[in-house]
Design a protein around this motif. Structure first.
Motif, PDB file in Angstrom:
ATOM      1  N   SER A  88      -8.326  -6.601  -4.901  1.00  0.00           N
ATOM      2  CA  SER A  88      -7.160  -5.710  -4.847  1.00  0.00           C
ATOM      3  C   SER A  88      -7.495  -4.337  -5.421  1.00  0.00           C
ATOM      4  CB  SER A  88      -5.972  -6.332  -5.593  1.00  0.00           C
ATOM      5  OG  SER A  88      -6.273  -6.555  -6.954  1.00  0.00           O
ATOM      6  N   LEU A  89      -8.372  -4.314  -6.409  1.00  0.00           N
ATOM      7  CA  LEU A  89      -8.806  -3.037  -6.985  1.00  0.00           C
ATOM      8  C   LEU A  89      -9.562  -2.210  -5.942  1.00  0.00           C
ATOM      9  CD1 LEU A  89      -9.006  -1.333  -9.601  1.00  0.00           C
ATOM     10  CD2 LEU A  89     -11.165  -2.507 -10.084  1.00  0.00           C
ATOM     11  N   ALA A  90     -10.475  -2.857  -5.232  1.00  0.00           N
ATOM     12  CA  ALA A  90     -11.239  -2.155  -4.190  1.00  0.00           C
ATOM     13  C   ALA A  90     -10.335  -1.728  -3.038  1.00  0.00           C
ATOM     14  CB  ALA A  90     -12.357  -3.058  -3.672  1.00  0.00           C
ATOM     15  N   ARG A  91      -9.304  -2.514  -2.771  1.00  0.00           N
ATOM     16  CA  ARG A  91      -8.400  -2.212  -1.662  1.00  0.00           C
ATOM     17  C   ARG A  91      -7.581  -0.937  -1.897  1.00  0.00           C
ATOM     18  NH1 ARG A  91      -9.823  -3.137   2.997  1.00  0.00           N
ATOM     19  NH2 ARG A  91      -9.948  -5.284   3.735  1.00  0.00           N
ATOM     20  N   ILE A  92      -7.422  -0.539  -3.143  1.00  0.00           N
ATOM     21  CA  ILE A  92      -6.729   0.731  -3.408  1.00  0.00           C
ATOM     22  C   ILE A  92      -7.504   1.867  -2.738  1.00  0.00           C
ATOM     23  CG2 ILE A  92      -5.997   2.376  -5.178  1.00  0.00           C
ATOM     24  CD1 ILE A  92      -5.718  -0.002  -7.111  1.00  0.00           C
ATOM     25  N   PHE A  93      -8.818   1.855  -2.948  1.00  0.00           N
ATOM     26  CA  PHE A  93      -9.674   2.899  -2.375  1.00  0.00           C
ATOM     27  C   PHE A  93      -9.714   2.819  -0.852  1.00  0.00           C
ATOM     28  CE2 PHE A  93     -13.982   4.094  -0.873  1.00  0.00           C
ATOM     29  CZ  PHE A  93     -13.930   5.449  -1.164  1.00  0.00           C
ATOM     30  N   THR A  94      -9.910   1.600  -0.313  1.00  0.00           N
ATOM     31  CA  THR A  94     -10.020   1.477   1.143  1.00  0.00           C
ATOM     32  C   THR A  94      -8.698   1.812   1.838  1.00  0.00           C
ATOM     33  OG1 THR A  94      -9.479  -0.901   1.163  1.00  0.00           O
ATOM     34  CG2 THR A  94     -11.801  -0.304   0.928  1.00  0.00           C
ATOM     35  N   SER A  95      -7.582   1.511   1.180  1.00  0.00           N
ATOM     36  CA  SER A  95      -6.279   1.832   1.778  1.00  0.00           C
ATOM     37  C   SER A  95      -6.050   3.338   1.827  1.00  0.00           C
ATOM     38  CB  SER A  95      -5.149   1.158   0.984  1.00  0.00           C
ATOM     39  OG  SER A  95      -5.258  -0.245   1.050  1.00  0.00           O
ATOM     40  N   ILE A  96      -6.498   4.021   0.788  1.00  0.00           N
ATOM     41  CA  ILE A  96      -6.391   5.486   0.774  1.00  0.00           C
ATOM     42  C   ILE A  96      -7.221   6.078   1.910  1.00  0.00           C
ATOM     43  CG2 ILE A  96      -6.995   7.576  -0.518  1.00  0.00           C
ATOM     44  CD1 ILE A  96      -6.377   5.983  -3.098  1.00  0.00           C
ATOM     45  N   GLN A  97      -8.427   5.544   2.080  1.00  0.00           N
ATOM     46  CA  GLN A  97      -9.349   6.086   3.078  1.00  0.00           C
ATOM     47  C   GLN A  97      -8.962   5.722   4.509  1.00  0.00           C
ATOM     48  OE1 GLN A  97     -12.122   8.125   2.802  1.00  0.00           O
ATOM     49  NE2 GLN A  97     -11.453   8.431   0.698  1.00  0.00           N
ATOM     50  N   GLU A  98      -8.548   4.474   4.733  1.00  0.00           N
ATOM     51  CA  GLU A  98      -8.415   3.981   6.102  1.00  0.00           C
ATOM     52  C   GLU A  98      -6.992   3.930   6.642  1.00  0.00           C
ATOM     53  OE1 GLU A  98     -11.050   0.962   7.568  1.00  0.00           O
ATOM     54  OE2 GLU A  98     -11.941   0.725   5.594  1.00  0.00           O
ATOM     55  N   THR A  99      -5.998   3.926   5.758  1.00  0.00           N
ATOM     56  CA  THR A  99      -4.622   3.871   6.265  1.00  0.00           C
ATOM     57  C   THR A  99      -3.808   5.094   5.854  1.00  0.00           C
ATOM     58  OG1 THR A  99      -3.596   2.718   4.375  1.00  0.00           O
ATOM     59  CG2 THR A  99      -4.733   1.356   6.015  1.00  0.00           C
ATOM     60  N   GLY A 100      -4.002   5.553   4.625  1.00  0.00           N
ATOM     61  CA  GLY A 100      -3.202   6.668   4.133  1.00  0.00           C
ATOM     62  C   GLY A 100      -1.739   6.304   3.958  1.00  0.00           C
ATOM     63  N   ASP A 101      -1.437   5.018   4.078  1.00  0.00           N
ATOM     64  CA  ASP A 101      -0.057   4.538   3.987  1.00  0.00           C
ATOM     65  C   ASP A 101       0.319   4.366   2.514  1.00  0.00           C
ATOM     66  OD1 ASP A 101       2.229   2.658   3.932  1.00  0.00           O
ATOM     67  OD2 ASP A 101       1.903   2.538   6.097  1.00  0.00           O
ATOM     68  N   LYS A 102       1.267   5.170   2.044  1.00  0.00           N
ATOM     69  CA  LYS A 102       1.617   5.165   0.619  1.00  0.00           C
ATOM     70  C   LYS A 102       2.178   3.824   0.161  1.00  0.00           C
ATOM     71  CE  LYS A 102       2.444  10.146   0.330  1.00  0.00           C
ATOM     72  NZ  LYS A 102       3.441  11.218   0.083  1.00  0.00           N
ATOM     73  N   ILE A 103       2.935   3.175   1.033  1.00  0.00           N
ATOM     74  CA  ILE A 103       3.511   1.878   0.674  1.00  0.00           C
ATOM     75  C   ILE A 103       2.400   0.854   0.449  1.00  0.00           C
ATOM     76  CG2 ILE A 103       4.920  -0.054   1.487  1.00  0.00           C
ATOM     77  CD1 ILE A 103       6.596   2.251   0.673  1.00  0.00           C
ATOM     78  N   VAL A 104       1.416   0.858   1.331  1.00  0.00           N
ATOM     79  CA  VAL A 104       0.286  -0.073   1.213  1.00  0.00           C
ATOM     80  C   VAL A 104      -0.507   0.217  -0.063  1.00  0.00           C
ATOM     81  CG1 VAL A 104      -1.911  -0.782   2.235  1.00  0.00           C
ATOM     82  CG2 VAL A 104       0.098  -0.476   3.687  1.00  0.00           C
TER      83      VAL A 104
END
Length: 244
Positions: free
Chosen positions: A196-212
């Motif tokens: 989940s920690l790593a997913r913060i970074f990947t979500s910023i990079q790949e989705t840009g979805d603030k909710i995610v």
């Protein structure tokens, strides 16, 4: 690099790199492009998380199976966790986010269902376990089939922050009340925290979805609480094991 090798390398590399970054690295030999580095790192992390997710809850499943007990595992927590995972995977699927950004949720969902079924089964309720599975499959089908409007999916994803935190804290409260972490797997909890920690970074990079992104921040903090409890109760043995 000859043309044959280049032609072979390109489609393979494009599984991770964008066409722009591929050209930067292998045509212009520009290895110091910041955005490309971030995008490539995110993609590699995402794929790594997906590979890890295939086995992340296996230690938990094995621990329950071997002990023939789900003692200490909160079904409410498992169900909330499953709901959060399923909503996120369905939302991401419908939004057509890259699979590397959410693929782990699919594998986590399958494994979480198995955990729930085992807990119910070893709790003496096989019929409830079967009903749980059928109900889950039906709800999942409704969510990913397109029958559910995307605005409702967005609302559900917004609720995921509350669902994630509630699920984790329900388990944390159960641990606190029991005075131990029961059959919770240390390997699984630590992997979930790091994932989940790593997913913060990947979500910023790949989705840009603030909710995610906010969901993963909340998930990381909540997972951190469980990992902290794991360390605190490390040497505590559940009563049932003491009496055996």
């Amino acid at each position: 690099m000859n043309s044959t090798a280049f032609d072979f390398l390109r489609p393979v590399a494009l599984l991770i790199l964008t066409p722009h970054c591929f050209d930067n690295y292998f045509v212009k030999f520009d290895f110091f492009d910041g955005p490309c580095f971030s995008a490539t790192l995110s993609k590699c992390l995402g794929l790594g998380i997906i590979l890890g997710s295939v086995l992340v809850k296996l230690p938990q499943i094995i621990k329950i199976y071997k002990s023939k007990s789900g003692e200490g595992i909160s079904m409410l927590s498992v169900t909330l966790d499953l709901a959060a995972i399923t909503i996120y995977a369905s939302y991401s699927f419908l939004k057509q986010f890259p699979f590397s950004a959410w693929g782990d949720a699919a594998f986590l969902g399958l494994q979480t269902v198995v955990v729930a079924i085992l807990v119910l089964h070893y709790g003496g309720s096989t019929l409830n376990a079967i009903s749980y599975l059928v109900t889950y499959l039906f709800i999942t089908l409704v969510l990913i089939s397109g029958l559910t409007p995307i605005n409702i999916m967005w609302t559900l994803q917004g609720c995921n922050i509350f669902i994630v935190v509630s699920g984790k804290l329900t388990q944390a409260y159960s641990n606190l009340k029991n005075g131990h972490t029961g059959q919770l797997s240390a390997v699984t909890l630590i992997m979930l925290f790091l994932g989940s920690l790593a997913r913060i970074f990947t979500s910023i990079q790949e989705t840009g979805d603030k909710i995610v992104i906010l969901t993963y921040i909340a998930s990381t903090l909540a997972n951190g609480v469980l990992v902290g409890q794991l360390a605190y109760y490390w040497n505590v043995v559940p009563r049932k094991e003491k009496t055996q």
